[in-house]
Design a protein around this motif. Structure first.
Motif, PDB file in Angstrom:
ATOM      1  N   GLY A   2      -4.736   2.545  -6.278  1.00 47.63           N
ATOM      2  CA  GLY A   2      -3.387   2.008  -6.331  1.00 47.63           C
ATOM      3  C   GLY A   2      -3.429   0.508  -6.108  1.00 47.63           C
ATOM      4  O   GLY A   2      -4.499  -0.078  -5.974  1.00 47.63           O
ATOM      5  N   PRO A   3      -2.263  -0.132  -6.053  1.00 44.58           N
ATOM      6  CA  PRO A   3      -2.220  -1.575  -5.828  1.00 44.58           C
ATOM      7  C   PRO A   3      -2.878  -1.945  -4.497  1.00 44.58           C
ATOM      8  O   PRO A   3      -2.694  -1.260  -3.494  1.00 44.58           O
ATOM      9  CB  PRO A   3      -0.724  -1.892  -5.801  1.00 44.58           C
ATOM     10  N   CYS A   4      -3.653  -3.036  -4.516  1.00 41.31           N
ATOM     11  CA  CYS A   4      -4.422  -3.451  -3.336  1.00 41.31           C
ATOM     12  C   CYS A   4      -4.224  -4.932  -3.050  1.00 41.31           C
ATOM     13  O   CYS A   4      -3.848  -5.703  -3.925  1.00 41.31           O
ATOM     14  CB  CYS A   4      -5.917  -3.232  -3.558  1.00 41.31           C
ATOM     15  N   SER A   5      -4.531  -5.321  -1.821  1.00 41.42           N
ATOM     16  CA  SER A   5      -4.575  -6.740  -1.461  1.00 41.42           C
ATOM     17  C   SER A   5      -5.700  -6.946  -0.452  1.00 41.42           C
ATOM     18  O   SER A   5      -6.105  -6.014   0.247  1.00 41.42           O
ATOM     19  CB  SER A   5      -3.236  -7.210  -0.896  1.00 41.42           C
ATOM     20  N   LEU A   6      -6.206  -8.162  -0.394  1.00 38.58           N
ATOM     21  CA  LEU A   6      -7.276  -8.532   0.536  1.00 38.58           C
ATOM     22  C   LEU A   6      -6.642  -9.228   1.725  1.00 38.58           C
ATOM     23  O   LEU A   6      -5.829 -10.145   1.561  1.00 38.58           O
ATOM     24  CB  LEU A   6      -8.276  -9.450  -0.153  1.00 38.58           C
ATOM     25  N   GLN A  28     -10.495  -6.955   5.033  1.00 38.72           N
ATOM     26  CA  GLN A  28     -10.111  -5.584   4.731  1.00 38.72           C
ATOM     27  C   GLN A  28      -9.348  -5.552   3.418  1.00 38.72           C
ATOM     28  O   GLN A  28      -8.665  -6.512   3.062  1.00 38.72           O
ATOM     29  CB  GLN A  28      -9.279  -4.969   5.846  1.00 38.72           C
ATOM     30  N   VAL A  29      -9.517  -4.450   2.715  1.00 40.21           N
ATOM     31  CA  VAL A  29      -8.738  -4.203   1.510  1.00 40.21           C
ATOM     32  C   VAL A  29      -7.661  -3.212   1.905  1.00 40.21           C
ATOM     33  O   VAL A  29      -7.953  -2.147   2.450  1.00 40.21           O
ATOM     34  CB  VAL A  29      -9.618  -3.634   0.372  1.00 40.21           C
ATOM     35  N   LEU A  30      -6.427  -3.600   1.656  1.00 41.05           N
ATOM     36  CA  LEU A  30      -5.298  -2.718   1.937  1.00 41.05           C
ATOM     37  C   LEU A  30      -4.841  -2.094   0.628  1.00 41.05           C
ATOM     38  O   LEU A  30      -4.453  -2.795  -0.308  1.00 41.05           O
ATOM     39  CB  LEU A  30      -4.144  -3.494   2.570  1.00 41.05           C
ATOM     40  N   VAL A  31      -4.944  -0.774   0.551  1.00 40.13           N
ATOM     41  CA  VAL A  31      -4.402  -0.029  -0.591  1.00 40.13           C
ATOM     42  C   VAL A  31      -2.965   0.297  -0.190  1.00 40.13           C
ATOM     43  O   VAL A  31      -2.737   1.061   0.746  1.00 40.13           O
ATOM     44  CB  VAL A  31      -5.208   1.257  -0.873  1.00 40.13           C
ATOM     45  N   HIS A  32      -2.007  -0.316  -0.865  1.00 39.30           N
ATOM     46  CA  HIS A  32      -0.605  -0.216  -0.458  1.00 39.30           C
ATOM     47  C   HIS A  32      -0.044   1.196  -0.583  1.00 39.30           C
ATOM     48  O   HIS A  32       0.801   1.592   0.223  1.00 39.30           O
ATOM     49  CB  HIS A  32       0.250  -1.195  -1.267  1.00 39.30           C
ATOM     50  N   TYR A  72      -1.340   8.457   7.017  1.00 38.74           N
ATOM     51  CA  TYR A  72      -0.757   9.622   6.357  1.00 38.74           C
ATOM     52  C   TYR A  72       0.763   9.545   6.239  1.00 38.74           C
ATOM     53  O   TYR A  72       1.349  10.276   5.449  1.00 38.74           O
ATOM     54  CB  TYR A  72      -1.181  10.903   7.072  1.00 38.74           C
ATOM     55  N   GLU A  73       1.394   8.671   6.992  1.00 36.31           N
ATOM     56  CA  GLU A  73       2.848   8.532   6.904  1.00 36.31           C
ATOM     57  C   GLU A  73       3.257   7.566   5.793  1.00 36.31           C
ATOM     58  O   GLU A  73       4.170   7.850   5.026  1.00 36.31           O
ATOM     59  CB  GLU A  73       3.415   8.080   8.248  1.00 36.31           C
ATOM     60  N   THR A  74       2.578   6.405   5.718  1.00 37.36           N
ATOM     61  CA  THR A  74       2.948   5.386   4.724  1.00 37.36           C
ATOM     62  C   THR A  74       2.161   5.535   3.427  1.00 37.36           C
ATOM     63  O   THR A  74       2.482   4.866   2.441  1.00 37.36           O
ATOM     64  CB  THR A  74       2.703   3.978   5.278  1.00 37.36           C
ATOM     65  N   LEU A  75       1.102   6.351   3.450  1.00 34.27           N
ATOM     66  CA  LEU A  75       0.177   6.550   2.327  1.00 34.27           C
ATOM     67  C   LEU A  75      -0.658   5.303   2.035  1.00 34.27           C
ATOM     68  O   LEU A  75      -1.217   5.171   0.959  1.00 34.27           O
ATOM     69  CB  LEU A  75       0.903   7.038   1.074  1.00 34.27           C
ATOM     70  N   GLU A  76      -0.751   4.400   2.999  1.00 35.11           N
ATOM     71  CA  GLU A  76      -1.639   3.242   2.888  1.00 35.11           C
ATOM     72  C   GLU A  76      -3.033   3.647   3.327  1.00 35.11           C
ATOM     73  O   GLU A  76      -3.217   4.632   4.050  1.00 35.11           O
ATOM     74  CB  GLU A  76      -1.177   2.094   3.801  1.00 35.11           C
ATOM     75  N   CYS A  77      -4.011   2.859   2.911  1.00 33.84           N
ATOM     76  CA  CYS A  77      -5.382   3.067   3.370  1.00 33.84           C
ATOM     77  C   CYS A  77      -6.036   1.697   3.514  1.00 33.84           C
ATOM     78  O   CYS A  77      -5.876   0.837   2.646  1.00 33.84           O
ATOM     79  CB  CYS A  77      -6.158   3.931   2.387  1.00 33.84           C
ATOM     80  N   ARG A  78      -6.762   1.510   4.602  1.00 32.95           N
ATOM     81  CA  ARG A  78      -7.440   0.243   4.864  1.00 32.95           C
ATOM     82  C   ARG A  78      -8.947   0.449   4.814  1.00 32.95           C
ATOM     83  O   ARG A  78      -9.470   1.336   5.465  1.00 32.95           O
ATOM     84  CB  ARG A  78      -7.039  -0.323   6.220  1.00 32.95           C
ATOM     85  N   PHE A  79      -9.612  -0.383   4.027  1.00 35.52           N
ATOM     86  CA  PHE A  79     -11.067  -0.425   3.963  1.00 35.52           C
ATOM     87  C   PHE A  79     -11.488  -1.614   4.827  1.00 35.52           C
ATOM     88  O   PHE A  79     -11.333  -2.764   4.414  1.00 35.52           O
ATOM     89  CB  PHE A  79     -11.546  -0.654   2.530  1.00 35.52           C
ATOM     90  N   LYS A  80     -11.998  -1.357   6.024  1.00 34.45           N
ATOM     91  CA  LYS A  80     -12.318  -2.421   6.975  1.00 34.45           C
ATOM     92  C   LYS A  80     -13.809  -2.739   6.906  1.00 34.45           C
ATOM     93  O   LYS A  80     -14.640  -1.961   7.386  1.00 34.45           O
ATOM     94  CB  LYS A  80     -11.903  -2.007   8.383  1.00 34.45           C
TER      95      LYS A  80
END
Length: 92
Positions: A2-6, A28-32, A72-80
């Motif tokens: 999905g859409p991501c930001s650094l 970190q990459v944030l998958v919104h 799991y609430e916002t459906l975001e995922c962070r790659f740290k």
């Protein structure tokens, strides 16, 4: 995915990044909105089919320390990047 930001890591996470790492450590990459998590709607599928294999790929195959933190609430995922999986990751 999905859409991501650094983004930069939060200060509390930076304290755990080894000082000898460079080139992306502390980022970190944030998958919104993770499409995988959104479509599966299941934390167990997220952890077993995405999080654990992806962490293993980066940490073991690529030699790049990386911890994933799905929300799991916002459906975001962070790659740290620069952080190894925590003990809690192993228990999930």
């Amino acid at each position: 995915m999905g859409p991501c930001s650094l983004e930069g890591l939060a200060p509390e996470d930076l304290a755990d990044v080894p000082s000898n790492l460079c080139g992306g450590a502390g980022a970190q990459v944030l998958v919104h909105r993770c499409r995988f998590l959104e479509e599966s709607a299941c934390a167990s599928i997220c952890v077993n089919a995405c999080k654990i294999p992806t962490q293993a790929f980066f940490n073991e195959e690529m030699g790049v320390p990386m911890r994933m933190e799905p929300d799991y609430e916002t459906l975001e995922c962070r790659f740290k990047f620069g952080l190894r999986p925590s003990a809690a990751d192993e228990e999930e």
